[in-house]
Write a protein that holds these residues in place. Structure first.
Motif, PDB file in Angstrom:
ATOM      1  N   LEU A  25      43.950  51.016  29.342  1.00 42.45           N
ATOM      2  CA  LEU A  25      43.532  51.668  28.104  1.00 42.45           C
ATOM      3  C   LEU A  25      42.536  50.801  27.332  1.00 42.45           C
ATOM      4  CD1 LEU A  25      46.867  53.225  26.812  1.00 42.45           C
ATOM      5  CD2 LEU A  25      44.806  54.448  27.504  1.00 42.45           C
ATOM      6  N   ASN A  26      42.765  49.506  27.317  1.00 46.09           N
ATOM      7  CA  ASN A  26      41.846  48.602  26.609  1.00 46.09           C
ATOM      8  C   ASN A  26      40.472  48.556  27.256  1.00 46.09           C
ATOM      9  OD1 ASN A  26      43.643  47.889  24.609  1.00 46.09           O
ATOM     10  ND2 ASN A  26      44.428  46.133  25.741  1.00 46.09           N
ATOM     11  N   LYS A  27      40.418  48.728  28.569  1.00 42.53           N
ATOM     12  CA  LYS A  27      39.143  48.690  29.283  1.00 42.53           C
ATOM     13  C   LYS A  27      38.552  50.075  29.495  1.00 42.53           C
ATOM     14  CE  LYS A  27      39.920  44.382  31.618  1.00 42.53           C
ATOM     15  NZ  LYS A  27      39.649  43.623  32.818  1.00 42.53           N
ATOM     16  N   GLY A  28      39.279  51.129  29.123  1.00 39.46           N
ATOM     17  CA  GLY A  28      38.791  52.485  29.286  1.00 39.46           C
ATOM     18  C   GLY A  28      38.975  53.029  30.686  1.00 39.46           C
ATOM     19  N   LEU A  29      39.804  52.397  31.490  1.00 41.11           N
ATOM     20  CA  LEU A  29      40.042  52.818  32.871  1.00 41.11           C
ATOM     21  C   LEU A  29      41.546  52.945  33.114  1.00 41.11           C
ATOM     22  CD1 LEU A  29      37.550  50.334  34.519  1.00 41.11           C
ATOM     23  CD2 LEU A  29      37.170  52.765  34.166  1.00 41.11           C
ATOM     24  N   THR A  30      42.127  54.041  32.656  1.00 40.80           N
ATOM     25  CA  THR A  30      43.576  54.175  32.758  1.00 40.80           C
ATOM     26  C   THR A  30      44.055  54.370  34.191  1.00 40.80           C
ATOM     27  OG1 THR A  30      43.399  56.536  32.302  1.00 40.80           O
ATOM     28  CG2 THR A  30      43.851  55.097  30.445  1.00 40.80           C
ATOM     29  N   GLY A  31      43.301  55.115  34.990  1.00 36.92           N
ATOM     30  CA  GLY A  31      43.706  55.367  36.375  1.00 36.92           C
ATOM     31  C   GLY A  31      43.831  54.093  37.190  1.00 36.92           C
ATOM     32  N   PRO A  32      42.761  53.294  37.272  1.00 33.85           N
ATOM     33  CA  PRO A  32      42.882  52.033  38.012  1.00 33.85           C
ATOM     34  C   PRO A  32      43.919  51.082  37.411  1.00 33.85           C
ATOM     35  CG  PRO A  32      40.586  52.593  37.717  1.00 33.85           C
ATOM     36  CD  PRO A  32      41.378  53.564  36.890  1.00 33.85           C
ATOM     37  N   GLY A  33      44.075  51.101  36.096  1.00 33.91           N
ATOM     38  CA  GLY A  33      45.090  50.257  35.464  1.00 33.91           C
ATOM     39  C   GLY A  33      46.483  50.614  35.927  1.00 33.91           C
ATOM     40  N   LEU A  34      46.772  51.907  36.009  1.00 34.13           N
ATOM     41  CA  LEU A  34      48.078  52.346  36.491  1.00 34.13           C
ATOM     42  C   LEU A  34      48.271  51.991  37.959  1.00 34.13           C
ATOM     43  CD1 LEU A  34      48.456  55.851  34.824  1.00 34.13           C
ATOM     44  CD2 LEU A  34      49.856  53.845  34.431  1.00 34.13           C
ATOM     45  N   ILE A  35      47.233  52.174  38.747  1.00 32.72           N
ATOM     46  CA  ILE A  35      47.341  51.876  40.180  1.00 32.72           C
ATOM     47  C   ILE A  35      47.559  50.385  40.401  1.00 32.72           C
ATOM     48  CG2 ILE A  35      46.075  51.851  42.361  1.00 32.72           C
ATOM     49  CD1 ILE A  35      44.795  54.515  41.421  1.00 32.72           C
ATOM     50  N   TYR A  36      46.769  49.554  39.741  1.00 30.87           N
ATOM     51  CA  TYR A  36      46.936  48.106  39.895  1.00 30.87           C
ATOM     52  C   TYR A  36      48.295  47.642  39.365  1.00 30.87           C
ATOM     53  CZ  TYR A  36      41.970  47.889  41.028  1.00 30.87           C
ATOM     54  OH  TYR A  36      40.749  48.051  41.611  1.00 30.87           O
TER      55      TYR A  36
END
Length: 57
Positions: A25-36
């Motif tokens: 959320l902080n980087k604007g990339l929720t999908g990759p954040g959840l996957i990682y």
């Protein structure tokens, strides 16, 4: 029979997914954040399981 009960590692998976979501959320990339976060949580949970299993035997 071993009287020591096994430890739970599922909380590590849950916390890693939440951390991945917050970082995403902080980087604007929720999908990759959840996957990682999920990948990191799975690695931590499996490692915790293997460590606990080795301690019991």
């Amino acid at each position: 029979m071993n009287s020591r009960s096994p430890q739970a590692g599922g909380c590590l998976l849950f916390l890693a997914i939440l951390v991945g979501l917050v970082v995403g959320l902080n980087k604007g990339l929720t999908g990759p954040g959840l996957i990682y976060g999920a990948i990191a949580g799975i690695i931590l949970a499996v490692g915790f399981y293997l460590f606990d299993r080795r301690q019991r035997h």
